[in-house]
Enzyme design. Structure first.
Site, PDB file in Angstrom:
ATOM      1  N   GLY A  14      -8.006  32.906 -11.149  1.00 48.84           N
ATOM      2  CA  GLY A  14      -7.533  32.607  -9.963  1.00 48.84           C
ATOM      3  C   GLY A  14      -7.682  30.874  -9.729  1.00 48.84           C
ATOM      4  O   GLY A  14      -7.461  30.718  -8.596  1.00 48.84           O
ATOM      5  N   THR A  16      -5.238  28.409 -10.265  1.00 49.95           N
ATOM      6  CA  THR A  16      -4.044  27.931  -9.610  1.00 49.95           C
ATOM      7  C   THR A  16      -3.918  28.218  -8.308  1.00 49.95           C
ATOM      8  O   THR A  16      -3.490  27.694  -7.271  1.00 49.95           O
ATOM      9  CB  THR A  16      -2.816  28.274 -10.439  1.00 49.95           C
ATOM     10  OG1 THR A  16      -2.959  28.157 -11.898  1.00 49.95           O
ATOM     11  CG2 THR A  16      -1.680  27.698  -9.913  1.00 49.95           C
ATOM     12  N   VAL A  17      -4.308  29.603  -7.895  1.00 49.43           N
ATOM     13  CA  VAL A  17      -4.026  29.915  -6.663  1.00 49.43           C
ATOM     14  C   VAL A  17      -5.036  29.332  -5.535  1.00 49.43           C
ATOM     15  O   VAL A  17      -4.851  28.994  -4.504  1.00 49.43           O
ATOM     16  CB  VAL A  17      -4.105  31.352  -6.346  1.00 49.43           C
ATOM     17  CG1 VAL A  17      -3.948  32.083  -5.004  1.00 49.43           C
ATOM     18  CG2 VAL A  17      -3.190  32.047  -7.242  1.00 49.43           C
ATOM     19  N   LYS A  37      -2.572  18.325 -13.618  1.00 52.53           N
ATOM     20  CA  LYS A  37      -2.825  19.489 -14.369  1.00 52.53           C
ATOM     21  C   LYS A  37      -2.659  18.474 -15.821  1.00 52.53           C
ATOM     22  O   LYS A  37      -1.817  18.316 -16.385  1.00 52.53           O
ATOM     23  CB  LYS A  37      -1.640  20.356 -14.527  1.00 52.53           C
ATOM     24  CG  LYS A  37      -1.689  21.426 -15.724  1.00 52.53           C
ATOM     25  CD  LYS A  37      -2.766  22.520 -15.030  1.00 52.53           C
ATOM     26  CE  LYS A  37      -3.029  23.740 -15.984  1.00 52.53           C
ATOM     27  NZ  LYS A  37      -3.815  24.610 -15.553  1.00 52.53           N
ATOM     28  N   GLU A 110      -6.777  20.396 -11.876  1.00 53.14           N
ATOM     29  CA  GLU A 110      -6.838  21.764 -12.234  1.00 53.14           C
ATOM     30  C   GLU A 110      -7.085  21.930 -13.886  1.00 53.14           C
ATOM     31  O   GLU A 110      -6.236  21.401 -14.376  1.00 53.14           O
ATOM     32  CB  GLU A 110      -5.701  22.726 -11.926  1.00 53.14           C
ATOM     33  CG  GLU A 110      -5.949  24.014 -12.247  1.00 53.14           C
ATOM     34  CD  GLU A 110      -4.807  24.820 -11.957  1.00 53.14           C
ATOM     35  OE1 GLU A 110      -4.545  25.977 -12.694  1.00 53.14           O
ATOM     36  OE2 GLU A 110      -3.625  24.544 -11.230  1.00 53.14           O
TER      37      GLU A 110
END
Length: 237
Positions: A14, A16-17, A37, A110
């Site tokens: 999870g 990215t969320v 990213k 991320e």
């Protein structure tokens, strides 16, 4: 904190969320946000990647940057090698994050997979190396159920060995009907991480209306992440 690295205890937990939720909470508080990213794998040149998903959920006000894209859904170093494309080095990640931090209140970097997944076969560099160059805290996104304590403890140990600060552990998908292991992990995850539990993202949070996601995000996150989450007692009430 101007820059925070978002890493997981593995793939599919999870990240990215979680990145989108932190971004949404910050935007809702009036802060400017960028998401970096370093290496996107498993998508074609014109397909939406993780950064696009963050924008979909958190809103168009998020600035995004992507340093490299590889078509096969593999670890970045492997995907780069197989595609015959240059890998991403930690210096490039740190430089891009620092540049974004000069123009934004918060930069979220991320990662791909876990903290020590290789970005470059030649040097063995990982997301942790970029975090060290940035002296940035690392938010650890973990799964809720059985098996998460070991992977969380290993991630925390890797952070500690590199003198990296843990910004907390965030559960990336909290089930609507948590079993015994999930409920016990609310108390055990902070022990495994050596850092506080800083939120629970409900399972399926990304499947609903993005406007609802943005409105709800602060309630999933602890104040340390810009939210108003009341803590684990609320999750088991």
């Amino acid at each position: 904190m101007a820059i925070m690295v978002v890493s997981g205890t593995g793939t599919g937990v999870g990240k990215t969320v979680a990145t989108a939720a932190v971004a949404a909470a910050a935007l809702g508080a009036g802060r400017s946000v960028a998401v970096l990213k370093p290496a996107q794998t498993g998508v074609g040149p014109y397909e939406p990647g993780d950064a696009a998903e963050v924008v979909r959920l958190a809103g168009d006000a998020v600035t995004t940057a992507e340093l490299a894209r590889y078509p096969e859904p593999l670890a970045p170093a492997t995907a780069a090698r197989r595609a015959g494309l240059p890998p991403v080095g930690p210096e490039a990640v740190a430089e891009a994050a620092a540049e974004l931090a000069g123009r934004h209140d918060l930069v979220l970097v991320e990662g791909a997979g876990g903290l020590l997944v290789r970005f470059d076969d030649r040097t063995g560099s990982t997301l942790a190396d970029a975090a060290r160059l940035l002296a940035a805290p690392v938010l650890v996104v973990a799964s809720a159920g059985l098996g998460t304590l070991n992977s969380t403890a290993l991630t925390a140990e890797a952070l500690s060995r590199r003198d990296l600060a843990c910004a907390g552990v965030l559960v990336g998908a909290w089930p609507s009907d948590p079993d015994l292991a999930c409920r016990c992990n609310l108390a055990d995850l902070p022990v495994a991480a050596g850092a506080p539990l800083v939120g629970l993202l409900p399972e399926g949070a990304a499947a609903g209306d993005p406007a609802g996601f943005r409105a709800a995000a602060p309630g999933w996150l602890a104040p340390a992440l810009g939210g108003q989450w009341a803590g684990p007692d609320a999750a088991t009430a």
